[in-house]
Design an enzyme around this catalytic site. Structure first.
Site, PDB file in Angstrom:
ATOM      1  CG  ASN A 118      -1.996  -1.030   1.126  1.00  0.00           C
ATOM      2  OD1 ASN A 118      -2.312  -1.515   0.036  1.00  0.00           O
ATOM      3  ND2 ASN A 118      -2.549  -1.425   2.259  1.00  0.00           N
ATOM      4  CE  LYS A 142       5.787   9.414  -3.783  1.00  0.00           C
ATOM      5  NZ  LYS A 142       5.347   9.340  -5.184  1.00  0.00           N
ATOM      6  CE  LYS A 198       1.619   0.192  -5.173  1.00  0.00           C
ATOM      7  NZ  LYS A 198       1.622   1.123  -4.021  1.00  0.00           N
ATOM      8  CB  THR A 199       4.218   3.536 -10.558  1.00  0.00           C
ATOM      9  OG1 THR A 199       3.025   2.751 -10.461  1.00  0.00           O
ATOM     10  CG2 THR A 199       4.372   4.013 -11.989  1.00  0.00           C
ATOM     11  CB  THR A 200       8.677   5.963  -8.503  1.00  0.00           C
ATOM     12  OG1 THR A 200       8.161   5.541  -7.254  1.00  0.00           O
ATOM     13  CG2 THR A 200       8.021   7.259  -8.879  1.00  0.00           C
ATOM     14  NE  ARG A 224      19.389   0.002 -11.736  1.00  0.00           N
ATOM     15  CZ  ARG A 224      19.290  -0.375 -10.456  1.00  0.00           C
ATOM     16  NH1 ARG A 224      18.843  -1.586 -10.158  1.00  0.00           N
ATOM     17  NH2 ARG A 224      19.627   0.428  -9.500  1.00  0.00           N
ATOM     18  CG  PHE A 241      -9.979   2.504 -15.751  1.00  0.00           C
ATOM     19  CD1 PHE A 241     -10.457   1.237 -15.463  1.00  0.00           C
ATOM     20  CD2 PHE A 241      -9.522   3.295 -14.724  1.00  0.00           C
ATOM     21  CE1 PHE A 241     -10.445   0.758 -14.160  1.00  0.00           C
ATOM     22  CE2 PHE A 241      -9.498   2.820 -13.426  1.00  0.00           C
ATOM     23  CZ  PHE A 241      -9.959   1.556 -13.148  1.00  0.00           C
ATOM     24  CD1 TRP A 296      -9.147   6.434  -9.965  1.00  0.00           C
ATOM     25  CD2 TRP A 296      -9.486   4.375  -9.179  1.00  0.00           C
ATOM     26  NE1 TRP A 296      -7.929   5.863  -9.757  1.00  0.00           N
ATOM     27  CE2 TRP A 296      -8.094   4.597  -9.276  1.00  0.00           C
ATOM     28  CE3 TRP A 296      -9.924   3.133  -8.714  1.00  0.00           C
ATOM     29  CZ2 TRP A 296      -7.162   3.641  -8.925  1.00  0.00           C
ATOM     30  CZ3 TRP A 296      -8.992   2.184  -8.360  1.00  0.00           C
ATOM     31  CH2 TRP A 296      -7.629   2.441  -8.471  1.00  0.00           C
ATOM     32  CD  GLU A 328      -0.651   1.471 -10.847  1.00  0.00           C
ATOM     33  OE1 GLU A 328      -0.927   0.699  -9.923  1.00  0.00           O
ATOM     34  OE2 GLU A 328       0.062   2.482 -10.708  1.00  0.00           O
TER      35      GLU A 328
END
Ligand code: ATP
Ligand code: MG
Length: 199
Positions: A39, A41, A43-45, A53, A94, A96, A131
């Site tokens: 949960n 902050k 993951k995407t970064t 890389r 999409f 929410w 996601e």
């Protein structure tokens, strides 16, 4: 040398032996499946950091953004002119609110076709399914389809899956799982998402 110095030196030598042993044991070469979940902050970064890389060595990379729609995304702005990067974004439809399951499912299935193509392409070194966990949760995408595409992918290809509540089967198949725990998030204290930091 003081006692403390020599104790430190011995400890470091033991550590080095231990680490060297572990490095020698980790000699298998193949693409991997990584899951960034939890949960908190980041993951995407973390996924985009890995993209930068891979691109840094000139490897072709594919990213599929399953939820972002046409939202702003600074890292995409910065990296998308790299000819080795392909970004597929889930088309409009999409929300929410998920008031229109049928439209959402269609949009998801459309972008999934692009993901599948990347997952079949031996030239693509890294594929990010950003996601995608939500697509599985909402039932827009079948876990069997995802697991099948992952299992058939080229042996040298690495895949990163991001999103909360990762499906059990994804976790079971993953080589690396990083669960990012939310210790605190400024959002809960009323801080608005910040351009260039949160997106
Ligand atoms: P980021 O994109 O910053 O790496 P993430 O991928 O880990 O975050 P998501 O769950 O995908 O997190 O959230 C998407 C958006 O919500 C981002 O703008 C992110 O900064 C923000 N966010 C992430 N975690 C939280 C949280 N625990 N509470 C509120 N907002 C969050
Ligand atoms: Mg995310």
């Amino acid at each position: 040398m003081t006692d403390r110095d020599s104790r430190h030196r011995q400890a470091m030598q033991r550590l080095k032996t231990h680490v060297d042993e572990r490095i020698a044991n980790a000699s298998e070469q193949r693409g991997q499946l990584l899951v960034f979940t939890g949960n908190g902050k980041g993951k995407t970064t973390a996924a985009w950091g890995t993209v930068a890389r891979a691109l840094g060595y000139g490897y072709p990379v594919g990213i599929v953004q399953f939820i972002k729609g046409s939202w702003e995304c600074g890292e995409r702005e910065r990296l998308s002119d790299d000819p080795r990067l392909e970004v597929a974004i889930m088309a409009t439809g999409f929300t929410w609110d998920t008031q229109n399951r049928e439209a959402d499912t269609r949009a998801c299935q459309r972008v999934w076709q692009q993901a599948r193509r990347m997952l079949e392409d031996p030239d693509v070194y890294l594929v990010v399914l950003d996601e995608v966990t939500y697509m599985l949760k909402f039932g827009y995408l079948a876990i069997e389809d995802v697991m099948d595409a992952l299992a058939r992918r080229p042996a040298e290809q690495t895949v990163i899956v991001t999103g909360r509540n990762a499906h059990r089967q994804l976790l079971d198949a993953a080589d690396t799982i990083s669960e990012i725990q939310e210790t605190r998030h400024g959002f809960n204290a009323g801080l608005e998402a910040r351009r260039g930091i949160d997106y």
